[in-house]
Design an enzyme around this catalytic site. Structure first.
Site, PDB file in Angstrom:
ATOM      1  N   ARG A 182       0.835  -1.208  -0.111  1.00 23.01           N
ATOM      2  CA  ARG A 182       0.104  -0.168  -0.091  1.00 23.01           C
ATOM      3  C   ARG A 182       0.883   1.236   0.130  1.00 23.01           C
ATOM      4  O   ARG A 182       2.086   1.052   0.305  1.00 23.01           O
ATOM      5  CB  ARG A 182      -1.082   0.087   1.232  1.00 23.01           C
ATOM      6  CG  ARG A 182      -1.761  -0.960   1.332  1.00 23.01           C
ATOM      7  CD  ARG A 182      -2.430  -0.991   2.626  1.00 23.01           C
ATOM      8  NE  ARG A 182      -3.163   0.020   2.887  1.00 23.01           N
ATOM      9  CZ  ARG A 182      -3.522   0.423   4.193  1.00 23.01           C
ATOM     10  NH1 ARG A 182      -3.159  -0.498   5.148  1.00 23.01           N
ATOM     11  NH2 ARG A 182      -4.091   1.455   4.473  1.00 23.01           N
TER      12      ARG A 182
ATOM     13  N   SER B 155       0.518   3.941   1.951  1.00 24.14           N
ATOM     14  CA  SER B 155       0.689   4.848   3.021  1.00 24.14           C
ATOM     15  C   SER B 155       2.179   4.871   3.525  1.00 24.14           C
ATOM     16  O   SER B 155       2.811   4.029   3.332  1.00 24.14           O
ATOM     17  CB  SER B 155      -0.261   4.392   4.249  1.00 24.14           C
ATOM     18  OG  SER B 155       0.120   2.860   4.925  1.00 24.14           O
TER      19      SER B 155
ATOM     20  N   LYS C 135      -2.212  -8.137  11.109  1.00 28.41           N
ATOM     21  CA  LYS C 135      -3.531  -8.026  11.571  1.00 28.41           C
ATOM     22  C   LYS C 135      -4.657  -7.589  10.695  1.00 28.41           C
ATOM     23  O   LYS C 135      -5.857  -7.952  10.849  1.00 28.41           O
ATOM     24  CB  LYS C 135      -3.513  -6.902  12.871  1.00 28.41           C
ATOM     25  CG  LYS C 135      -3.357  -5.355  12.508  1.00 28.41           C
ATOM     26  CD  LYS C 135      -3.692  -4.555  13.533  1.00 28.41           C
ATOM     27  CE  LYS C 135      -3.299  -2.989  13.297  1.00 28.41           C
ATOM     28  NZ  LYS C 135      -4.425  -2.665  12.418  1.00 28.41           N
ATOM     29  N   ASP C 136      -3.912  -6.891   9.338  1.00 27.05           N
ATOM     30  CA  ASP C 136      -5.259  -6.903   8.472  1.00 27.05           C
ATOM     31  C   ASP C 136      -5.541  -7.875   7.716  1.00 27.05           C
ATOM     32  O   ASP C 136      -6.426  -7.906   6.681  1.00 27.05           O
ATOM     33  CB  ASP C 136      -4.573  -5.747   7.235  1.00 27.05           C
ATOM     34  CG  ASP C 136      -4.071  -4.351   8.049  1.00 27.05           C
ATOM     35  OD1 ASP C 136      -4.994  -4.225   9.028  1.00 27.05           O
ATOM     36  OD2 ASP C 136      -3.350  -3.648   7.777  1.00 27.05           O
TER      37      ASP C 136
ATOM     38  N   SER D 150     -12.327   1.115  15.542  1.00 24.96           N
ATOM     39  CA  SER D 150     -12.284  -0.111  15.931  1.00 24.96           C
ATOM     40  C   SER D 150     -13.335  -0.608  16.943  1.00 24.96           C
ATOM     41  O   SER D 150     -13.273  -0.099  17.915  1.00 24.96           O
ATOM     42  CB  SER D 150     -10.950  -0.480  16.169  1.00 24.96           C
ATOM     43  OG  SER D 150     -10.733  -1.662  17.014  1.00 24.96           O
TER      44      SER D 150
ATOM     45  N   ARG E  43     -13.343  -3.177  18.693  1.00 25.35           N
ATOM     46  CA  ARG E  43     -12.284  -3.703  19.835  1.00 25.35           C
ATOM     47  C   ARG E  43     -12.189  -2.670  20.699  1.00 25.35           C
ATOM     48  O   ARG E  43     -12.282  -2.336  21.908  1.00 25.35           O
ATOM     49  CB  ARG E  43     -11.358  -4.350  19.455  1.00 25.35           C
ATOM     50  CG  ARG E  43     -10.650  -4.999  20.572  1.00 25.35           C
ATOM     51  CD  ARG E  43      -9.125  -5.690  20.010  1.00 25.35           C
ATOM     52  NE  ARG E  43      -8.417  -4.788  19.276  1.00 25.35           N
ATOM     53  CZ  ARG E  43      -7.390  -3.854  19.857  1.00 25.35           C
ATOM     54  NH1 ARG E  43      -7.377  -3.749  21.165  1.00 25.35           N
ATOM     55  NH2 ARG E  43      -6.761  -2.836  19.065  1.00 25.35           N
ATOM     56  N   ARG E  44     -11.521  -1.644  20.173  1.00 26.96           N
ATOM     57  CA  ARG E  44     -10.992  -0.421  20.830  1.00 26.96           C
ATOM     58  C   ARG E  44     -11.989   0.226  21.396  1.00 26.96           C
ATOM     59  O   ARG E  44     -11.857   0.780  22.629  1.00 26.96           O
ATOM     60  CB  ARG E  44      -9.868   0.479  20.004  1.00 26.96           C
ATOM     61  CG  ARG E  44      -8.582  -0.265  19.575  1.00 26.96           C
ATOM     62  CD  ARG E  44      -7.933   0.640  18.577  1.00 26.96           C
ATOM     63  NE  ARG E  44      -6.659   0.005  18.279  1.00 26.96           N
ATOM     64  CZ  ARG E  44      -5.754   0.341  17.275  1.00 26.96           C
ATOM     65  NH1 ARG E  44      -6.287   0.949  16.195  1.00 26.96           N
ATOM     66  NH2 ARG E  44      -4.852  -0.228  17.243  1.00 26.96           N
TER      67      ARG E  44
ATOM     68  N   ARG F  64     -11.347   7.570  10.941  1.00 29.02           N
ATOM     69  CA  ARG F  64     -10.439   6.738   9.845  1.00 29.02           C
ATOM     70  C   ARG F  64      -9.407   7.491   9.351  1.00 29.02           C
ATOM     71  O   ARG F  64      -9.234   8.633   9.593  1.00 29.02           O
ATOM     72  CB  ARG F  64     -11.432   6.274   8.921  1.00 29.02           C
ATOM     73  CG  ARG F  64     -12.502   5.208   9.089  1.00 29.02           C
ATOM     74  CD  ARG F  64     -12.110   3.681   9.086  1.00 29.02           C
ATOM     75  NE  ARG F  64     -11.343   3.674   7.876  1.00 29.02           N
ATOM     76  CZ  ARG F  64     -11.696   3.437   6.554  1.00 29.02           C
ATOM     77  NH1 ARG F  64     -13.078   3.256   6.241  1.00 29.02           N
ATOM     78  NH2 ARG F  64     -10.931   3.091   5.651  1.00 29.02           N
ATOM     79  N   GLY F  65      -8.579   6.688   8.482  1.00 31.42           N
ATOM     80  CA  GLY F  65      -7.447   7.643   7.815  1.00 31.42           C
ATOM     81  C   GLY F  65      -6.097   6.977   8.353  1.00 31.42           C
ATOM     82  O   GLY F  65      -6.046   5.992   9.157  1.00 31.42           O
ATOM     83  N   ASN F  66      -5.017   7.553   7.642  1.00 30.91           N
ATOM     84  CA  ASN F  66      -3.798   6.863   8.062  1.00 30.91           C
ATOM     85  C   ASN F  66      -3.352   7.591   9.295  1.00 30.91           C
ATOM     86  O   ASN F  66      -4.042   8.378   9.762  1.00 30.91           O
ATOM     87  CB  ASN F  66      -2.684   7.376   6.790  1.00 30.91           C
ATOM     88  CG  ASN F  66      -2.700   8.614   6.502  1.00 30.91           C
ATOM     89  OD1 ASN F  66      -2.784   9.518   7.340  1.00 30.91           O
ATOM     90  ND2 ASN F  66      -2.483   8.988   5.126  1.00 30.91           N
TER      91      ASN F  66
ATOM     92  N   ARG G 289      -5.062  10.836  11.407  1.00 29.07           N
ATOM     93  CA  ARG G 289      -5.493  10.763  12.827  1.00 29.07           C
ATOM     94  C   ARG G 289      -4.657  11.660  13.659  1.00 29.07           C
ATOM     95  O   ARG G 289      -5.406  12.429  14.554  1.00 29.07           O
ATOM     96  CB  ARG G 289      -5.488   9.063  13.069  1.00 29.07           C
ATOM     97  CG  ARG G 289      -6.119   8.058  12.289  1.00 29.07           C
ATOM     98  CD  ARG G 289      -6.000   6.855  12.807  1.00 29.07           C
ATOM     99  NE  ARG G 289      -6.562   5.894  11.923  1.00 29.07           N
ATOM    100  CZ  ARG G 289      -6.928   4.550  12.205  1.00 29.07           C
ATOM    101  NH1 ARG G 289      -6.819   4.217  13.486  1.00 29.07           N
ATOM    102  NH2 ARG G 289      -7.188   3.942  11.204  1.00 29.07           N
TER     103      ARG G 289
ATOM    104  N   CYS H  53     -14.118  -8.486  12.197  1.00 30.64           N
ATOM    105  CA  CYS H  53     -13.695  -7.303  12.638  1.00 30.64           C
ATOM    106  C   CYS H  53     -15.040  -6.390  13.401  1.00 30.64           C
ATOM    107  O   CYS H  53     -14.807  -5.507  13.848  1.00 30.64           O
ATOM    108  CB  CYS H  53     -12.900  -6.371  12.070  1.00 30.64           C
ATOM    109  SG  CYS H  53     -13.766  -5.706  10.584  1.00 30.64           S
TER     110      CYS H  53
END
Length: 294
Positions: A8, A10, A78-79, A119, A121-122, A139-141, A145, A230
């Site tokens: 990717r 990023s 994790k992705d 997330s 979870r978070r 969201r976002g890189n 954030r 997720c």
């Protein structure tokens, strides 16, 4: 002939890919890097569960490998979703960096009232810790954030500590303990995916860190048995065979948890089956609340 590596675009993805490129270059293996845009990179205005979860960051790279456009791809492990297309192999798992989440904030911790994260979870774990805070979608890189936090759109944001370390960023805040804020399965691990080609897999063997591979494969075994993707708040973490797994309600008000030492992947699977049985009601509630079919 050089190895064609897909990534990717990023900053974090490029930093991870550069690490793999350096390790290959040390073995005199020539590389070419190709940046591939994924749906997760272009669709940032909605929560991940609405566009297919973390797998949206992986799909385009998987397809490029299967089409023969690249030989390998570098991912935050994790992705990578549990279900994988035929024709692909997990060529290597690098030694794990920090698996922990990091709560970044400006000012004093007692002044934090809004926390940014998309997330499930978070969100659930932070609400379990402090039900009075407001968790808002983010969201976002990593740079996006951080910018939004500095613009005071959020009092705090939750990021993977490993990502900050790989980018060389130092932010005010606190590492969240992994026994309370149990990480996502495979958080902190970098994976190298390749074609299911024995010669290519053999070439990548030296990149593999065996203790990390066992731990992350144990986490994935639990994840596969629990299901929920997720969409369901779940944390799964294993270190040296000591495994913690939990599933939470979306609002963090209830949870089910297992802790066990595992020495085989089958033991991890059994642990996952136990957690699934305990948490079936939470998984069903989460899917219904998010408008997903059972």
């Amino acid at each position: 002939m050089s190895i064609r590596i897909g990534t990717r675009g990023s900053a974090l993805a490029l930093a991870q890919t550069e690490r793999v490129c350096r390790m290959l270059a040390e073995r005199d293996i020539a590389v070419e890097t190709f940046v591939i845009t994924t749906e997760g990179d272009t669709t940032t205005g909605v929560p991940l569960h609405e566009i297919g979860g973390q797998g949206v960051f992986v799909r385009a790279l998987d397809d490029a490998i299967l089409r023969g456009e690249i030989d390998i791809a570098v991912h935050s492990m994790k992705d990578i979703p549990a279900a994988r297309p035929p024709g692909l192999a997990l060529g290597a798992v690098l030694e794990r960096d920090s698996p922990a989440d990091f709560l970044a904030y400006l000012g004093q911790i007692e002044d934090v009232r809004t926390v940014g994260s998309s997330s499930t979870r978070r969100c659930a774990q932070i609400l379990r810790f402090d039900p009075s805070v407001e968790v808002k979608p983010l969201r976002g890189n990593v740079d996006t954030r951080i910018r939004k936090m500095r613009e005071r759109q959020y009092d705090a944001i939750i990021l993977a500590e490993a990502g900050l370390e790989r980018l060389g960023y130092t932010l005010p805040g606190d590492r969240l303990p992994v026994d309370t804020f149990v990480p996502s399965p495979n958080q902190g691990a970098i994976a190298v995916v390749c074609r299911e080609d024995p010669s290519l897999v053999e070439m990548l063997t030296f990149l593999d860190h065996a203790p990390t591979r066992f731990d992350v494969e144990a986490e994935r075994a639990v994840m596969e048995e629990v299901g929920g993707g997720c969409f369901t708040p779940q944390g799964i973490y294993c270190r040296d065979g000591s495994l913690i797994g939990e599933v939470l309600a979306l609002d963090g008000s209830r949870w089910e948890r297992v802790e066990q030492h595992v020495e085989t992947l089958e033991e991890a699977r059994e642990c996952g089956r136990d957690l699934r049985a305990l948490a079936e009601h939470l998984i069903r509630e989460a899917r219904e609340a998010l408008g997903l079919s059972s």
